[in-house]
Design a protein around this motif. Structure first.
Motif, PDB file in Angstrom:
ATOM      1  N   ASP A 159       0.739  -1.188   0.068  1.00 38.01           N
ATOM      2  CA  ASP A 159      -0.011   0.163   0.001  1.00 38.01           C
ATOM      3  C   ASP A 159       0.898   1.362  -0.060  1.00 38.01           C
ATOM      4  O   ASP A 159       2.374   1.263   0.003  1.00 38.01           O
ATOM      5  CB  ASP A 159      -0.916  -0.091   1.237  1.00 38.01           C
ATOM      6  N   ARG A 215      -1.182  -5.221  10.153  1.00 37.22           N
ATOM      7  CA  ARG A 215      -1.503  -5.984   8.757  1.00 37.22           C
ATOM      8  C   ARG A 215      -2.874  -6.230   8.896  1.00 37.22           C
ATOM      9  O   ARG A 215      -3.403  -7.440   9.285  1.00 37.22           O
ATOM     10  CB  ARG A 215      -0.754  -7.412   8.859  1.00 37.22           C
ATOM     11  N   PRO A 216      -3.727  -5.447   8.163  1.00 38.19           N
ATOM     12  CA  PRO A 216      -4.949  -5.417   7.882  1.00 38.19           C
ATOM     13  C   PRO A 216      -5.362  -6.876   7.447  1.00 38.19           C
ATOM     14  O   PRO A 216      -6.583  -7.314   7.645  1.00 38.19           O
ATOM     15  CB  PRO A 216      -5.392  -3.962   7.379  1.00 38.19           C
ATOM     16  N   SER A 217      -4.344  -6.976   6.343  1.00 35.31           N
ATOM     17  CA  SER A 217      -4.926  -8.318   5.589  1.00 35.31           C
ATOM     18  C   SER A 217      -5.099  -9.518   6.320  1.00 35.31           C
ATOM     19  O   SER A 217      -5.759 -10.459   5.869  1.00 35.31           O
ATOM     20  CB  SER A 217      -3.999  -8.539   4.667  1.00 35.31           C
ATOM     21  N   VAL A 222      -8.642  -9.915   7.126  1.00 34.06           N
ATOM     22  CA  VAL A 222      -9.652 -10.063   6.225  1.00 34.06           C
ATOM     23  C   VAL A 222     -10.663 -11.277   6.268  1.00 34.06           C
ATOM     24  O   VAL A 222     -11.826 -11.088   5.985  1.00 34.06           O
ATOM     25  CB  VAL A 222      -9.191  -9.973   4.906  1.00 34.06           C
ATOM     26  N   HIS A 272      -9.649  -3.959  11.511  1.00 31.67           N
ATOM     27  CA  HIS A 272      -9.189  -4.180  10.197  1.00 31.67           C
ATOM     28  C   HIS A 272      -9.313  -2.726   9.447  1.00 31.67           C
ATOM     29  O   HIS A 272      -8.426  -2.129   9.018  1.00 31.67           O
ATOM     30  CB  HIS A 272     -10.026  -5.077   9.364  1.00 31.67           C
ATOM     31  N   ASP A 273     -10.761  -1.906   9.645  1.00 37.09           N
ATOM     32  CA  ASP A 273     -10.825  -0.901   9.147  1.00 37.09           C
ATOM     33  C   ASP A 273      -9.984   0.219   9.860  1.00 37.09           C
ATOM     34  O   ASP A 273      -9.072   1.166   9.159  1.00 37.09           O
ATOM     35  CB  ASP A 273     -12.353  -0.246   9.432  1.00 37.09           C
ATOM     36  N   MET A 316      -6.729  -0.269  11.192  1.00 38.18           N
ATOM     37  CA  MET A 316      -5.418  -0.557  10.855  1.00 38.18           C
ATOM     38  C   MET A 316      -5.114   0.215   9.373  1.00 38.18           C
ATOM     39  O   MET A 316      -4.132   0.610   9.009  1.00 38.18           O
ATOM     40  CB  MET A 316      -4.992  -2.137  10.550  1.00 38.18           C
ATOM     41  N   THR A 317      -6.161  -0.035   8.409  1.00 36.82           N
ATOM     42  CA  THR A 317      -6.130   0.633   6.984  1.00 36.82           C
ATOM     43  C   THR A 317      -5.927   1.972   7.197  1.00 36.82           C
ATOM     44  O   THR A 317      -5.219   2.598   6.584  1.00 36.82           O
ATOM     45  CB  THR A 317      -7.350   0.037   6.161  1.00 36.82           C
ATOM     46  N   ARG A 318      -6.938   2.505   8.056  1.00 38.88           N
ATOM     47  CA  ARG A 318      -7.065   4.115   8.367  1.00 38.88           C
ATOM     48  C   ARG A 318      -5.762   4.597   8.722  1.00 38.88           C
ATOM     49  O   ARG A 318      -4.981   5.436   8.286  1.00 38.88           O
ATOM     50  CB  ARG A 318      -7.901   4.573   9.073  1.00 38.88           C
ATOM     51  N   ARG A 372      -2.566   3.202   8.837  1.00 37.84           N
ATOM     52  CA  ARG A 372      -1.503   3.269   7.684  1.00 37.84           C
ATOM     53  C   ARG A 372      -1.765   4.344   6.544  1.00 37.84           C
ATOM     54  O   ARG A 372      -0.664   4.636   6.249  1.00 37.84           O
ATOM     55  CB  ARG A 372      -1.414   1.710   6.937  1.00 37.84           C
ATOM     56  N   ASP A 373      -2.744   4.328   6.053  1.00 36.43           N
ATOM     57  CA  ASP A 373      -3.078   5.373   5.250  1.00 36.43           C
ATOM     58  C   ASP A 373      -2.725   6.765   5.807  1.00 36.43           C
ATOM     59  O   ASP A 373      -2.228   7.674   5.035  1.00 36.43           O
ATOM     60  CB  ASP A 373      -4.618   5.825   4.870  1.00 36.43           C
TER      61      ASP A 373
END
Length: 203
Positions: free
Chosen positions: A2, A55-57, A60, A127-128, A130-132, A134-135
């Motif tokens: 990412d 690691r949000p993956s 999943v 998951h959401d 972790m994604t935020r 990292r972004d």
């Protein structure tokens, strides 16, 4: 890969440079960086690497699997056969046990299926998050790489560091750590709101 994976390697030397300046000269008294250092308890490079380890993956598949487990509990509870024509004390004892087992599997908020559903909700929320996280860090690092502070810190180092270097290092560090601290506070709220998942289910 990412955006954080793409920008982190380029940003780490800048973060390490900021750390070197702060370790050599400290930060100005009263600078916001002191509050952020107390919150995060990491220097910027280590804080960035900690976020990069998220690691949000890995989550999943957790949510659908947990919801599938919840459905199995409901199905098993519904399939437990009643005593029908069986009568007497043994039948009554069996029926009482059957009802309690069904309620344990699928019933109120203390049932197993509700616990699976709550765990699935937490997995989705993490998951959401972790994604935020990292972004958000990726965006701040990309901004830092083109900032005035980066230009100052890219100049030949002076010993001891000059006032401009100290201010640049402190400002850049404060900005990075504030982003990390804000995101991790959200994670703490998520986990605090899910503490009941660690409690054993009543039998």
């Amino acid at each position: 890969m990412d955006r954080l994976d793409q920008v982190l390697d380029s940003a780490l030397p800048l973060l390490r440079r900021a750390e070197e300046v702060l370790e050599a000269a400290g930060a100005p008294p009263g600078h916001p960086v002191w509050a952020q250092l107390r919150r995060v308890r990491l220097m910027p490079a280590d804080a960035a690497l900690a976020v990069a380890e998220l690691r949000p993956s890995a989550l999943v598949e957790a949510e659908p699997e947990l919801r599938a487990d919840a459905r199995v509990c409901v199905e098993i509870a519904a399939a437990l056969p009643p005593p029908d024509e069986w009568e007497g004390e043994a039948a009554d004892a069996y029926d009482d046990l059957r009802r309690r087992a069904a309620t344990h599997l699928s019933g109120d908020h203390d049932s197993l299926d509700e616990r699976f559903e709550a765990s699935a909700d937490l997995a989705a929320a993490l998951h959401d998050w972790m994604t935020r996280a990292r972004d958000n860090l990726a965006a701040v690092l990309a901004e830092a790489l083109t900032s005035a502070e980066a230009l100052t810190l890219a100049s030949p180092a002076s010993l001891p560091p000059g006032a401009a270097e100290i201010e640049a290092a402190a400002g850049l560090t404060a900005h990075i750590l504030q982003t990390v601290a804000t995101d991790y506070a959200e994670a703490e709220d998520l986990l605090l709101g899910s503490q009941q998942l660690a409690d054993p289910l009543p039998l």
